[in-house]
Each structure stands twice: as structure tokens, then as C-alpha cells.
Design a protein around this motif. Structure first.
Motif, short mmCIF file in Angstrom:
data_model
loop_
_atom_site.label_atom_id
_atom_site.label_comp_id
_atom_site.label_asym_id
_atom_site.label_seq_id
_atom_site.Cartn_x
_atom_site.Cartn_y
_atom_site.Cartn_z
N VAL A 70 -7.32 -10.28 -1.23
CA VAL A 70 -8.49 -9.82 -0.34
C VAL A 70 -9.00 -8.92 -2.14
CG1 VAL A 70 -10.99 -9.18 0.37
CG2 VAL A 70 -8.19 -9.77 1.36
N VAL A 71 -9.95 -9.89 -3.45
CA VAL A 71 -10.16 -9.89 -4.54
C VAL A 71 -11.88 -9.58 -3.81
CG1 VAL A 71 -10.94 -10.13 -6.85
CG2 VAL A 71 -8.99 -11.74 -5.26
N VAL A 72 -11.68 -7.76 -4.59
CA VAL A 72 -13.06 -7.31 -4.24
C VAL A 72 -14.24 -6.73 -5.48
CG1 VAL A 72 -12.71 -6.10 -1.78
CG2 VAL A 72 -11.72 -4.95 -3.92
N ASP A 73 -14.80 -6.72 -5.82
CA ASP A 73 -15.75 -6.76 -7.00
C ASP A 73 -16.94 -5.84 -7.70
OD1 ASP A 73 -16.97 -6.47 -9.23
OD2 ASP A 73 -16.80 -8.86 -9.26
N ASN A 74 -16.52 -4.28 -7.22
CA ASN A 74 -18.32 -3.34 -6.84
C ASN A 74 -19.24 -3.51 -8.18
OD1 ASN A 74 -16.75 -2.22 -9.28
ND2 ASN A 74 -16.31 -0.28 -8.35
N GLY A 75 -18.72 -5.08 -8.77
CA GLY A 75 -20.14 -4.38 -10.30
C GLY A 75 -18.98 -4.43 -11.71
N THR A 76 -18.58 -4.09 -11.17
CA THR A 76 -17.84 -3.32 -12.47
C THR A 76 -16.74 -3.34 -12.76
OG1 THR A 76 -17.70 -0.90 -11.67
CG2 THR A 76 -19.53 -1.48 -13.55
N GLU A 77 -15.26 -3.36 -11.32
CA GLU A 77 -14.64 -3.69 -11.39
C GLU A 77 -14.42 -4.45 -10.46
OE1 GLU A 77 -10.76 0.09 -10.37
OE2 GLU A 77 -13.08 0.72 -10.37
N LYS A 78 -12.58 -5.48 -10.74
CA LYS A 78 -12.09 -6.29 -9.77
C LYS A 78 -11.21 -5.17 -9.42
CE LYS A 78 -13.37 -10.36 -10.41
NZ LYS A 78 -13.06 -11.99 -11.25
N LYS A 79 -10.34 -5.73 -8.04
CA LYS A 79 -9.23 -5.13 -7.30
C LYS A 79 -8.98 -6.23 -6.14
CE LYS A 79 -6.75 -1.02 -5.77
NZ LYS A 79 -6.73 0.69 -5.35
N THR A 80 -7.21 -6.65 -5.79
CA THR A 80 -6.65 -7.82 -5.25
C THR A 80 -5.78 -6.55 -4.16
OG1 THR A 80 -6.41 -8.98 -6.91
CG2 THR A 80 -5.53 -9.67 -4.73
N TYR A 81 -6.40 -7.02 -3.40
CA TYR A 81 -5.00 -6.08 -2.05
C TYR A 81 -4.75 -7.26 -1.25
CZ TYR A 81 -7.97 -1.90 -2.39
OH TYR A 81 -8.67 -0.49 -2.54
N HIS A 82 -3.35 -7.13 -1.80
CA HIS A 82 -2.60 -8.30 -0.42
C HIS A 82 -2.29 -7.81 0.90
CE1 HIS A 82 0.71 -11.48 0.43
NE2 HIS A 82 1.06 -10.63 0.31
N LEU A 83 -3.13 -8.54 2.24
CA LEU A 83 -2.81 -7.91 2.91
C LEU A 83 -2.02 -7.98 3.56
CD1 LEU A 83 -6.51 -7.38 4.68
CD2 LEU A 83 -4.98 -6.22 3.44
N ASN A 84 -0.77 -8.33 4.57
CA ASN A 84 -0.06 -8.73 5.30
C ASN A 84 0.44 -8.08 6.34
OD1 ASN A 84 1.74 -6.58 3.92
ND2 ASN A 84 2.61 -8.39 2.52
N ARG A 85 0.44 -7.10 7.07
CA ARG A 85 0.34 -6.99 8.46
C ARG A 85 -0.94 -6.24 8.82
NH1 ARG A 85 4.94 -7.04 6.67
NH2 ARG A 85 6.91 -5.67 5.50
N SER A 86 -0.65 -6.55 10.24
CA SER A 86 -1.80 -5.99 10.69
C SER A 86 -1.96 -4.68 11.54
CB SER A 86 -0.95 -6.85 12.49
OG SER A 86 0.36 -6.63 13.09
N TYR A 87 -1.27 -4.07 10.82
CA TYR A 87 -1.46 -2.16 10.94
C TYR A 87 -2.38 -1.70 10.49
CZ TYR A 87 2.74 -1.66 9.39
OH TYR A 87 3.88 -2.50 8.26
N PHE A 88 -3.15 -3.02 9.07
CA PHE A 88 -3.66 -2.47 8.00
C PHE A 88 -5.20 -3.24 7.69
CE2 PHE A 88 -0.03 -1.53 5.70
CZ PHE A 88 -0.02 0.29 5.50
N GLY A 89 -6.04 -2.02 7.42
CA GLY A 89 -7.06 -2.84 7.39
C GLY A 89 -7.81 -2.48 6.43
N LEU A 90 -9.00 -3.97 6.13
CA LEU A 90 -9.46 -3.40 4.79
C LEU A 90 -10.51 -3.59 4.36
CD1 LEU A 90 -9.06 -3.16 1.24
CD2 LEU A 90 -9.90 -5.39 1.39
N PHE A 91 -10.97 -1.78 4.63
CA PHE A 91 -12.27 -1.83 5.14
C PHE A 91 -13.78 -2.27 4.00
CE2 PHE A 91 -15.85 1.13 4.23
CZ PHE A 91 -16.97 1.34 5.02
#
Ligand code: TYD
Length: 135
Positions: A70-91
Motif C-alpha cells: 500500500v503506497v500512501v501519500d499525504n501530499g508531501t510525503e510518500k510511504k510504502t507499507y508491505h502487508l503480509n500478515r492477517s493480524y496487521f491492519g493499515l489504518f
């Protein structure tokens, strides 16, 4: 947790020889009431989902099976989260541009969202997203 920030949420994991179990409760683990749950599956290799933001919607993204980024971007900064476990959620709060990519074969992406589907809540144009005040 701050309602303004993208954050990994560690969900409960009940370890059991019969198979593990994870759950999420709306007031205990996530900071919004769930009005809708949807899932993305059968994603062909190399495809990208998302590529938009929301005016008002909050969500939690979970890799129930397999993995994706999941690549997230708040308008000034981008970050990539690699999700691969069913007990982690990305808010992911409102007014964050997000894109889902790099899906593994047979991955299953579950999204719990704070509102029903409403096309008018989508921001699908990146320049429009950039021009909005992020409050
Ligand atoms: P969209 O949210 O654009 O998909 P993604 O962000 O994953 O690429 O939705 C794709 C289509 O599905 C769009 O025409 C609207 C429809 N849709 C619904 O009808 N209900 C829903 O809950 C969602 C998420 C999408």
C-alpha cells in the motif's frame, strides 16, 4: 493513535494448535465505526488498485491472505507499507492518496470502511488532491 496519521494496527492474535484466530472490534481496535466491508481478490499479476483518496472516509486495509503493498501519500510525503500478515491492519485516514500494488498470487485484501460506497467521496484526480487543504 492519531486519527490524522497512517498507522499499522496490530490486531489480537489468538494462537491455537487448531489454527490461529484474529478479530477486530470497531471501538477497541480501530478509531471509526464500520459501515462497509469489501474485499479485493483475483488480482492479475502487475495490476494496481486504488489510486485515489477520499474526502471523508477512513479505512483499515488487511492482507487476509498473501501480500501486497500500500503506497500512501499525504501530499508531501510518500510511504510504502508491505502487508503480509492477517493480524496487521493499515489504518488510512481521509485525505490520503493510496494505491495498492504488487499483489501476490491468490492474495486477499479486506477493507473495513467508515461509510457506504459513495462516488462523490472519491478524489480521483491527483492534481485536485494536491490542491486540497489536508486538515
Ligand atoms: P474503486 O473503489 O474505484 O476500486 P479500487 O479503488 O480498488 O481500484 O471501485 C471500483 C468499482 O467498484 C467502482 O465502479 C465502484 C464499485 N464499488 C462499489 O460499487 N462498491 C464498493 O464498495 C466499492 C469499493 C466499489
Amino acid at each position: 493513535m492519531s486519527i490524522q496519521n497512517v498507522e499499522i494496527i496490530k490486531l489480537p492474535k489468538i494462537i491455537d494448535d487448531r489454527g490461529n484466530l484474529t478479530f477486530l472490534e470497531e471501538s477497541n481496535h480501530i478509531p471509526f465505526a464500520i459501515e462497509r466491508v469489501y474485499w479485493i481478490y483475483d488480482v492479475p499479476g502487475g495490476e494496481i488498485r486504488g489510486g485515489h483518496a477520499y474526502h471523508e472516509l477512513y479505512e483499515v486495509i488487511i492482507a487476509l491472505s498473501g501480500s501486497f503493498d500500500v503506497v500512501v501519500d499525504n501530499g508531501t510525503e510518500k510511504k510504502t507499507y508491505h502487508l503480509n500478515r492477517s493480524y496487521f491492519g493499515l489504518f488510512v485516514p481521509k485525505l490520503i492518496w493510496r494505491q495498492l500494488e504488487n499483489f501476490s498470487t491468490n492474495s486477499l485484501c479486506l477493507i473495513a470502511a467508515s461509510s457506504k460506497y459513495q462516488e462523490s467521496d472519491y478524489i480521483r484526480d491527483y492534481d485536485t488532491f494536491q490542491s486540497l487543504e489536508k486538515v
